[in-house]
Design a protein around this motif. Structure first.
Motif, PDB file in Angstrom:
ATOM      1  N   GLN A  67       0.848  -1.184   0.000  1.00 13.27           N
ATOM      2  CA  GLN A  67       0.000   0.000   0.000  1.00 13.27           C
ATOM      3  C   GLN A  67       0.889   1.241   0.000  1.00 13.27           C
ATOM      4  O   GLN A  67       1.782   1.375   0.814  1.00 13.27           O
ATOM      5  CB  GLN A  67      -0.884  -0.009   1.243  1.00 13.27           C
ATOM      6  N   VAL A  68       0.594   2.145  -0.920  1.00 14.67           N
ATOM      7  CA  VAL A  68       1.426   3.328  -1.067  1.00 14.67           C
ATOM      8  C   VAL A  68       1.287   4.238   0.153  1.00 14.67           C
ATOM      9  O   VAL A  68       0.218   4.356   0.754  1.00 14.67           O
ATOM     10  CB  VAL A  68       1.065   4.100  -2.355  1.00 14.67           C
ATOM     11  N   LEU A  85      11.089  21.125  -1.139  1.00 16.22           N
ATOM     12  CA  LEU A  85      10.188  20.113  -0.608  1.00 16.22           C
ATOM     13  C   LEU A  85      10.757  18.725  -0.861  1.00 16.22           C
ATOM     14  O   LEU A  85      11.406  18.491  -1.875  1.00 16.22           O
ATOM     15  CB  LEU A  85       8.814  20.227  -1.258  1.00 16.22           C
ATOM     16  N   SER A  86      10.467  17.827   0.070  1.00 14.20           N
ATOM     17  CA  SER A  86      10.875  16.433  -0.074  1.00 14.20           C
ATOM     18  C   SER A  86       9.663  15.539   0.099  1.00 14.20           C
ATOM     19  O   SER A  86       8.718  15.878   0.814  1.00 14.20           O
ATOM     20  CB  SER A  86      11.925  16.067   0.984  1.00 14.20           C
ATOM     21  N   CYS A  87       9.710  14.401  -0.546  1.00  9.69           N
ATOM     22  CA  CYS A  87       8.621  13.441  -0.445  1.00  9.69           C
ATOM     23  C   CYS A  87       9.212  12.039  -0.484  1.00  9.69           C
ATOM     24  O   CYS A  87       9.792  11.647  -1.495  1.00  9.69           O
ATOM     25  CB  CYS A  87       7.651  13.633  -1.591  1.00  9.69           C
ATOM     26  N   GLU A  88       9.074  11.337   0.615  1.00  8.28           N
ATOM     27  CA  GLU A  88       9.552   9.955   0.671  1.00  8.28           C
ATOM     28  C   GLU A  88       8.367   9.020   0.504  1.00  8.28           C
ATOM     29  O   GLU A  88       7.353   9.157   1.187  1.00  8.28           O
ATOM     30  CB  GLU A  88      10.262   9.671   1.989  1.00  8.28           C
ATOM     31  N   ALA A  89       8.504   8.088  -0.421  1.00 10.06           N
ATOM     32  CA  ALA A  89       7.425   7.160  -0.729  1.00 10.06           C
ATOM     33  C   ALA A  89       7.789   5.742  -0.310  1.00 10.06           C
ATOM     34  O   ALA A  89       8.954   5.364  -0.308  1.00 10.06           O
ATOM     35  CB  ALA A  89       7.126   7.193  -2.227  1.00 10.06           C
ATOM     36  N   SER A  90       6.771   4.992   0.029  1.00 12.57           N
ATOM     37  CA  SER A  90       6.951   3.586   0.363  1.00 12.57           C
ATOM     38  C   SER A  90       5.751   2.810  -0.147  1.00 12.57           C
ATOM     39  O   SER A  90       4.731   3.394  -0.525  1.00 12.57           O
ATOM     40  CB  SER A  90       7.123   3.393   1.870  1.00 12.57           C
ATOM     41  N   GLY A  91       5.904   1.487  -0.182  1.00 18.07           N
ATOM     42  CA  GLY A  91       4.797   0.654  -0.622  1.00 18.07           C
ATOM     43  C   GLY A  91       4.668   0.519  -2.122  1.00 18.07           C
ATOM     44  O   GLY A  91       3.687  -0.057  -2.614  1.00 18.07           O
ATOM     45  N   TYR A 103       1.064  21.532  -0.743  1.00 22.63           N
ATOM     46  CA  TYR A 103       1.750  20.762  -1.767  1.00 22.63           C
ATOM     47  C   TYR A 103       1.733  19.276  -1.410  1.00 22.63           C
ATOM     48  O   TYR A 103       2.026  18.904  -0.270  1.00 22.63           O
ATOM     49  CB  TYR A 103       3.185  21.258  -1.931  1.00 22.63           C
ATOM     50  N   TYR A 104       1.385  18.487  -2.401  1.00 20.97           N
ATOM     51  CA  TYR A 104       1.288  17.040  -2.229  1.00 20.97           C
ATOM     52  C   TYR A 104       2.154  16.345  -3.270  1.00 20.97           C
ATOM     53  O   TYR A 104       2.376  16.876  -4.364  1.00 20.97           O
ATOM     54  CB  TYR A 104      -0.147  16.566  -2.459  1.00 20.97           C
ATOM     55  N   CYS A 105       2.597  15.155  -2.941  1.00 18.90           N
ATOM     56  CA  CYS A 105       3.237  14.336  -3.960  1.00 18.90           C
ATOM     57  C   CYS A 105       2.595  12.963  -3.969  1.00 18.90           C
ATOM     58  O   CYS A 105       2.025  12.520  -2.945  1.00 18.90           O
ATOM     59  CB  CYS A 105       4.745  14.217  -3.744  1.00 18.90           C
ATOM     60  N   LYS A 106       2.651  12.312  -5.114  1.00 15.34           N
ATOM     61  CA  LYS A 106       2.173  10.939  -5.198  1.00 15.34           C
ATOM     62  C   LYS A 106       2.569  10.359  -6.538  1.00 15.34           C
ATOM     63  O   LYS A 106       2.877  11.094  -7.476  1.00 15.34           O
ATOM     64  CB  LYS A 106       0.663  10.875  -5.014  1.00 15.34           C
ATOM     65  N   PRO A 107       2.514   9.049  -6.650  1.00 12.57           N
ATOM     66  CA  PRO A 107       2.701   8.443  -7.971  1.00 12.57           C
ATOM     67  C   PRO A 107       1.514   8.802  -8.857  1.00 12.57           C
ATOM     68  O   PRO A 107       0.361   8.709  -8.414  1.00 12.57           O
ATOM     69  CB  PRO A 107       2.723   6.938  -7.679  1.00 12.57           C
ATOM     70  N   LEU A 108       1.783   9.190 -10.085  1.00 14.45           N
ATOM     71  CA  LEU A 108       0.684   9.558 -10.981  1.00 14.45           C
ATOM     72  C   LEU A 108      -0.255   8.383 -11.234  1.00 14.45           C
ATOM     73  O   LEU A 108      -1.438   8.581 -11.471  1.00 14.45           O
ATOM     74  CB  LEU A 108       1.248  10.080 -12.308  1.00 14.45           C
ATOM     75  N   ALA A 109       0.252   7.176 -11.161  1.00 14.27           N
ATOM     76  CA  ALA A 109      -0.576   6.008 -11.468  1.00 14.27           C
ATOM     77  C   ALA A 109      -1.550   5.658 -10.344  1.00 14.27           C
ATOM     78  O   ALA A 109      -2.492   4.883 -10.568  1.00 14.27           O
ATOM     79  CB  ALA A 109       0.316   4.806 -11.749  1.00 14.27           C
ATOM     80  N   ILE A 110      -1.348   6.198  -9.167  1.00 13.11           N
ATOM     81  CA  ILE A 110      -2.232   5.928  -8.029  1.00 13.11           C
ATOM     82  C   ILE A 110      -3.260   7.041  -7.975  1.00 13.11           C
ATOM     83  O   ILE A 110      -2.936   8.197  -7.695  1.00 13.11           O
ATOM     84  CB  ILE A 110      -1.446   5.857  -6.707  1.00 13.11           C
ATOM     85  N   LEU A 111      -4.532   6.697  -8.227  1.00  9.69           N
ATOM     86  CA  LEU A 111      -5.535   7.743  -8.408  1.00  9.69           C
ATOM     87  C   LEU A 111      -6.157   8.217  -7.105  1.00  9.69           C
ATOM     88  O   LEU A 111      -6.450   9.388  -6.950  1.00  9.69           O
ATOM     89  CB  LEU A 111      -6.624   7.250  -9.355  1.00  9.69           C
ATOM     90  N   ASN A 112      -6.380   7.342  -6.176  1.00 10.69           N
ATOM     91  CA  ASN A 112      -7.219   7.690  -5.021  1.00 10.69           C
ATOM     92  C   ASN A 112      -6.446   7.727  -3.725  1.00 10.69           C
ATOM     93  O   ASN A 112      -6.953   7.314  -2.679  1.00 10.69           O
ATOM     94  CB  ASN A 112      -8.379   6.701  -4.919  1.00 10.69           C
ATOM     95  N   TYR A 113      -5.240   8.232  -3.788  1.00  8.15           N
ATOM     96  CA  TYR A 113      -4.447   8.358  -2.573  1.00  8.15           C
ATOM     97  C   TYR A 113      -3.815   9.736  -2.522  1.00  8.15           C
ATOM     98  O   TYR A 113      -3.290  10.220  -3.525  1.00  8.15           O
ATOM     99  CB  TYR A 113      -3.338   7.302  -2.530  1.00  8.15           C
TER     100      TYR A 113
END
Length: 114
Positions: A1-2, A20-26, A93-103
């Motif tokens: 889960q992202v 800005l920094s954004c660390e992602a996991s999952g 400001y938000y970051c996320k993977p573009l492929a994940i739509l609902n997070y």
């Protein structure tokens, strides 16, 4: 889960900079196109910059020449260097993977004001 954690926001004066920094996991970070979005009060959320796993980059016209997106796949982190900030850049400001739509993560507040 992202899961993403954004950081680096703050209150700055016009013309100043923030990173800005954004660390992602999952996710398999290295193959995911990552995006920085922002939402100002009373406005829809907009994509301001994106970077593919191979480093192809796109910017919104409003930030071209001022913002720089980059990524460190070894750290599963994407960055947004913001220079020459303007009051109109004030937003969460938000970051996320573009492929994940609902997070969406919690975001980081950027306020540009004199």
């Amino acid at each position: 889960q992202v899961h993403v954690v954004e950081s680096g926001g703050g209150l700055v004066q016009p013309g100043e900079s923030l990173r800005l920094s954004c660390e992602a996991s999952g996710i398999i970070f290295s193959i995911n196109e990552m995006g920085w979005y922002r939402q100002a009060p009373g406005h829809q959320r907009e994509l301001v910059a994106s970077i593919t796993g191979r480093g192809r980059i796109n910017y919104a016209d409003s930030v071209k020449g001022r913002f720089t997106i980059s990524r460190d796949n070894a750290k599963s982190t994407v960055y947004l260097q913001m220079n020459s900030l303007k009051p109109d850049d004030t937003a969460v400001y938000y970051c996320k993977p573009l492929a994940i739509l609902n997070y969406w993560g919690q975001g980081t507040q950027v306020t540009v004001s004199s």
